[in-house]
Design a protein around this motif. Sequence first.
Motif, mmCIF file in Angstrom:
data_model
loop_
_atom_site.group_PDB
_atom_site.id
_atom_site.type_symbol
_atom_site.label_atom_id
_atom_site.label_comp_id
_atom_site.label_asym_id
_atom_site.label_seq_id
_atom_site.Cartn_x
_atom_site.Cartn_y
_atom_site.Cartn_z
ATOM 1 N N ALA C 20 39.039 41.869 34.772
ATOM 2 C CA ALA C 20 39.152 42.842 33.387
ATOM 3 C C ALA C 20 39.167 41.919 32.216
ATOM 4 O O ALA C 20 38.569 42.573 31.214
ATOM 5 C CB ALA C 20 40.795 43.713 33.518
ATOM 6 N N ARG C 23 35.938 40.351 31.484
ATOM 7 C CA ARG C 23 34.500 41.171 31.261
ATOM 8 C C ARG C 23 35.130 41.093 29.405
ATOM 9 O O ARG C 23 34.008 41.503 28.522
ATOM 10 C CB ARG C 23 34.681 42.487 31.829
ATOM 11 C CG ARG C 23 34.383 42.574 33.186
ATOM 12 C CD ARG C 23 35.629 44.536 34.031
ATOM 13 N NE ARG C 23 34.586 45.571 33.245
ATOM 14 C CZ ARG C 23 34.188 46.407 34.308
ATOM 15 N NH1 ARG C 23 35.584 46.478 34.346
ATOM 16 N NH2 ARG C 23 34.002 47.961 33.239
ATOM 17 N N GLU C 322 33.461 55.789 35.000
ATOM 18 C CA GLU C 322 33.884 54.421 35.159
ATOM 19 C C GLU C 322 34.693 54.704 35.995
ATOM 20 O O GLU C 322 35.622 55.905 36.034
ATOM 21 C CB GLU C 322 34.579 54.917 33.530
ATOM 22 C CG GLU C 322 33.002 54.304 33.141
ATOM 23 C CD GLU C 322 33.557 54.057 31.267
ATOM 24 O OE1 GLU C 322 33.889 53.287 30.842
ATOM 25 O OE2 GLU C 322 33.485 54.380 30.487
ATOM 26 N N ASP C 326 37.948 49.905 35.242
ATOM 27 C CA ASP C 326 37.772 49.770 33.847
ATOM 28 C C ASP C 326 39.094 50.639 33.020
ATOM 29 O O ASP C 326 38.311 49.847 31.878
ATOM 30 C CB ASP C 326 36.668 50.722 33.300
ATOM 31 C CG ASP C 326 35.258 50.895 34.257
ATOM 32 O OD1 ASP C 326 34.867 49.977 33.844
ATOM 33 O OD2 ASP C 326 35.530 51.367 35.241
ATOM 34 N N GLN C 330 39.760 48.693 28.813
ATOM 35 C CA GLN C 330 40.788 49.143 27.814
ATOM 36 C C GLN C 330 42.028 48.709 27.744
ATOM 37 O O GLN C 330 42.435 48.694 27.043
ATOM 38 C CB GLN C 330 40.698 51.061 28.615
ATOM 39 C CG GLN C 330 39.569 51.633 28.340
ATOM 40 C CD GLN C 330 38.347 51.047 27.750
ATOM 41 O OE1 GLN C 330 38.262 50.529 26.524
ATOM 42 N NE2 GLN C 330 36.416 50.557 27.811
ATOM 43 N N GLU D 19 28.502 41.855 31.304
ATOM 44 C CA GLU D 19 30.224 42.144 31.959
ATOM 45 C C GLU D 19 30.390 42.191 33.263
ATOM 46 O O GLU D 19 31.235 41.897 33.686
ATOM 47 C CB GLU D 19 30.054 43.895 31.403
ATOM 48 C CG GLU D 19 30.676 43.839 29.879
ATOM 49 C CD GLU D 19 31.741 45.069 30.685
ATOM 50 O OE1 GLU D 19 32.250 45.824 31.440
ATOM 51 O OE2 GLU D 19 32.928 45.500 29.076
#
Lengths: 381, 381, 381, 381
Positions: C20, C23, C322, C326, C330, D19
């Motif tokens: 994550a 990303r 998603e 994901d 966030q 990504e």
Amino acid sequence: MKPKAAVVGLGFVGRAHVEALRRLGVTIFGGLGSSAETTASVCASLGLPRAYSSLEEVASDTNVEVVHLYTPNYPHFEEASRLLRAGKHVLCEKPLTVDSRESELLVSLAKETRRVGGVAYNLRYYPLCQEARALIEKGAIGRPNLVHGSFLQDWLLYESDWNWRLDPKLGGPLRAVSDIGTHWLDLVTWITGRKVTQVCADLATVIPQRQKPRGRMETFQKADPSNVEPVAITTDDYASVLLHLEGDVRGVMTVSQVSAGRKARLWFEIDGSEGSLAWNSEEPNMLWMGRRNAASQELPKDPGLMSAATRRYAAYPGGHPEGYPDTFVQLFRDFYGYVEAGDLQAPRSFPTFETGHEEMSLCEAIEKSAQERTWVSLGGE
Amino acid sequence: MKPKAAVVGLGFVGRAHVEALRRLGVTIFGGLGSSAETTASVCASLGLPRAYSSLEEVASDTNVEVVHLYTPNYPHFEEASRLLRAGKHVLCEKPLTVDSRESELLVSLAKETRRVGGVAYNLRYYPLCQEARALIEKGAIGRPNLVHGSFLQDWLLYESDWNWRLDPKLGGPLRAVSDIGTHWLDLVTWITGRKVTQVCADLATVIPQRQKPRGRMETFQKADPSNVEPVAITTDDYASVLLHLEGDVRGVMTVSQVSAGRKARLWFEIDGSEGSLAWNSEEPNMLWMGRRNAASQELPKDPGLMSAATRRYAAYPGGHPEGYPDTFVQLFRDFYGYVEAGDLQAPRSFPTFETGHEEMSLCEAIEKSAQERTWVSLGGE
Amino acid sequence: MKPKAAVVGLGFVGRAHVEALRRLGVTIFGGLGSSAETTASVCASLGLPRAYSSLEEVASDTNVEVVHLYTPNYPHFEEASRLLRAGKHVLCEKPLTVDSRESELLVSLAKETRRVGGVAYNLRYYPLCQEARALIEKGAIGRPNLVHGSFLQDWLLYESDWNWRLDPKLGGPLRAVSDIGTHWLDLVTWITGRKVTQVCADLATVIPQRQKPRGRMETFQKADPSNVEPVAITTDDYASVLLHLEGDVRGVMTVSQVSAGRKARLWFEIDGSEGSLAWNSEEPNMLWMGRRNAASQELPKDPGLMSAATRRYAAYPGGHPEGYPDTFVQLFRDFYGYVEAGDLQAPRSFPTFETGHEEMSLCEAIEKSAQERTWVSLGGE
Amino acid sequence: MKPKAAVVGLGFVGRAHVEALRRLGVTIFGGLGSSAETTASVCASLGLPRAYSSLEEVASDTNVEVVHLYTPNYPHFEEASRLLRAGKHVLCEKPLTVDSRESELLVSLAKETRRVGGVAYNLRYYPLCQEARALIEKGAIGRPNLVHGSFLQDWLLYESDWNWRLDPKLGGPLRAVSDIGTHWLDLVTWITGRKVTQVCADLATVIPQRQKPRGRMETFQKADPSNVEPVAITTDDYASVLLHLEGDVRGVMTVSQVSAGRKARLWFEIDGSEGSLAWNSEEPNMLWMGRRNAASQELPKDPGLMSAATRRYAAYPGGHPEGYPDTFVQLFRDFYGYVEAGDLQAPRSFPTFETGHEEMSLCEAIEKSAQERTWVSLGGE
């Protein structure tokens, strides 16, 4: 005073009709099955007062006003003709006949004899199918553009599965198309109010040879494997049909009796210029309404949420699921109400012999399209 | 020869019973509603031959063997007692009474009068609830460890919603718990074969004041807002109850009549040492079976896939959904079959007055637990 | 310039964090695992430049500004304290500590050292959970009345299943409650904006003895059955907790790690005075919105249909699901954005050490309630 | 050492690729967008080190080994050819080209230059699509008989919706078929291992005129209504295609970009002689397996329950949903692993330029069939 009934054909569907008639308080004078033994035993178990010995006896029973006809497809024409001529109203299982010449004659004969003919496209009477039609009529999804879906079953998945419908001499030249495809076509054309104008069909006999039991089989029952003979199958296990409908609507229907896990799943989606509707007969108490610029919607079968014109088709409050048996109650209420009112000029809300005839014409166009591998137009188009 | 019936209480559920009895071919001699007008109009619309003018008349009608009782909760005790003493078998709407003293007396009285008492916990008769019980009995999920779920409705969401059940003088001190909670408790304890031994409950009146219409309201109907009076509400819109069951089973139940979008959704999950079962009454034709080391399963309501002992509760083939009305048919078939057989020593497959009494005891324990904010044991435990 | 990171704890969740962070374009300087071998192999496979040999090394790496901490629960306190004192911001796996004394100290220490502390309650970052909170804030369901639901897993169903969380010396005195229950409690209290004020809990150890493997186990992995020893289990496989929340909200939560077929299913329903919301983490791209007097709604995860304030949490268009990975993207975007902005007075949109402390206090109240079989109030209430 | 990358085309999909590459630890040297401004801003926001000014610059960047190509369809051929000749491996968005002559040339050129070509049919990389293929290979549903399903979207429902794909000069003569239909066809033929041999197609332009914005639009974004011009549309909003596949498999596919509420829903069902499989891309973490003589099954995306050969495509444990972004990670892992291994004779598990060419041939057959209203055979059949 509700018209009085007799039931011809005492298999699974015939018995469903008896129950539904009783819920409506319709008096049933008697029944006629496929043999004297069947007639006797089913009439006894259902408590029907009279076990008829022949169609002739039914036709001449002056107590009887409406005859429900659930025999195999081939005899429908002769039987319905005889009953109409004897002054009976006839509610016939679909398909109405095995070809459109016969169905056209029945339409004429009913007019001539001033009797009412109905065909048991009962799926229209799921409350949310009634609601789908009302929603489209009031513009809830704008102009319908696309219709697509399927009617899938698995009861003929195995070579060892047998039923009279597999035999073209009893069921006619088509099978999946005429047995379940016509349900789909009737439902979707009725909901959208648009008739089919052109078809292009692909049919397949997925299982080209089956083991036929030497005795007679009930629909949805299993054969005894020790007493069978191999039979070549020519009728359709599967069909997909490209569709053009009135008003520039396009679509496609798939039917199959060899789709494992699909017991009897009719599913449709209707896509319009402002929204979509989707429904499936295995979860009939919910109607999905697709939206582009907002959350989509789940409309439950709830008379409090349905249109004024359709809520009478939902007999129980929201959250109280209704099912397949209830569709017959609603169909018969419409049919008997019409017969009782006695005005043959009044519009008919139920599926009529004309409906049955249209479906036969559709079946023939589908058959021709599949044989010739080409598009076929309906009627004068 | 099927026993003959009368129906006392002609609201929504009473009418459902009439239909179900007719599907079974049971003769119904007459009905008694909440007023002479109701009685007259409902009996006419249902085609019941006799409109009774009093319970006394029903009790003394010698044609009648079984009386179906769907009045509000409070009069149940007096009415059922009178009917038993008059020699009638009684099938009573749940909850059986408004307290366990009354329900115990009814159990005794039925024994004394050698009459059969049943309580309409009809949800047991969804075919897949019967199957869930059979699956647990045969060890399909191992030892049950946990039970959880809810029964949610939304028909009392708004302050303007009214029904006689809101009035403790008619419905008793509990509402959501006694009306829908006892359905859940009956269903889950019956399926698992384990009784509740301890409870710890939290109850809430989410809407403390409502607008009561000055006339009488039908269940699930809407009030006329112009003729109402404010009434303080004391009964439970909501409850959650921690549960201990026999055999070290733990669980929790939630009930609510103020959960928007849930029309009447009973949902349970039963987690065992080898698998789980989950079912919900708004999609009653599918039973989910959870597995740890394999794909989970979806069992459709399909007599061909159900246990030998339960398939008779599925009247239609797979893919032909059955619903709420069908549960009464199955319940009555069991009840009338028992009455007809006449052996009062035989085990009873239907919910009995003993069931009704157990539920009343449970309700009282739940009420006490909520008031005292503590765990309460059932019976001698 | 995005802050630079190191990751301590290289199990399943630690690796999810590395992905994550990448990303988001965050530079990760290195990792530290549970042993030198794990560290070396995971750092190599993930391509992390530096394999740390001790927490001390991480603390003294001046490149590193943010440390992600995914060790077992017990060491969290010592490790986080050390890192804060070394000037690192800390993003810690939940639960933050094993008791509320520790978590309170961490809250104070973060303030004192002027470092930012976060706790990985990542489920908040499912786009439709963000949307649920926004919908409630804008009154879409009126006043929340009820919250209910569950978090169910099956990975500890069998006696042979093992994980360090089963050992109270590593995981603390609670297990299902602290591991998954705190996710549910955090999520639902955050969405509704209402804190828990009282609890009444029932906990159960469904499997009182397990087979512990002699080597170390990864979460969700299976043990080698040939090298195990029996161990008595004291922590909770199951809990149900009655809840009172601020603003007269009532509710109940059920958690279980022994529910076959439920892999990691967090489900909640929030019932308000005008509508309901329901969501489940195994189908995270759909939010159900119940309505009483209209069709209910299905809101898809679609930035075009979400609130202005929340659509940035949906990285892909509608119809492009998603998932779990994901949520970390966030969460970290919020956390790193905050750290990068550098204003420690600004409101924090992510779960903080204060959140972690509240959850620890809740856990202790739940534990106490279960032990004493009584209601327990939180804080000064 | 992982091959190094550049990305050409920085719209929605291009950014998804960046990504995904980063999750795999692939170094990305730079990006090239549709204009200098786009390139600069997207490279900055994504943190890409180099903003290329032309394809030529990308082609001559000796750091770069793999180029990801996400431009509109028309330039694909020229760009891919230039990149292959410059020694780059190319991973191209689907459709590979706008006609089969071009795609055939690319297949040859890749062979000639000994470079690896891939096409981003990423939907294959949903873990349960991989599993579906493995299940069919191992005979779990017997011999496949039927394939049917749809790919439905609603982003072009309104006349005011615009995207470059609507312009045949940018997207080619087909639209719904080439953009989403080829995803469906690739997926289902790959899962079943059967190629299409004959097609009979019906295409429709449901909205014959649209309002084109004068500036450039991003996929899935909305136009400014004040600056538009009416444009006649010739490409397909809808198609249904009857299919014959190798091995006597029959089927039908429906695609639409005007189905309200369907955001991007690819659904297929594959019916075999012993079972069925059904899956839908909006709920990608569940695979339904239909059974005739047993309960049907729900297989969750759970590496512990998947086949040995496919579980590596599930990066997270059961109950932790994976989504659309994750499919690119899996696709690229396969592609980069192959490039890194360097054996061009090894079988390719990912969709190749040959795949892309087959899809172009299919598109042309579908276009011809629709124009001539007749069946069209593929290849030499």
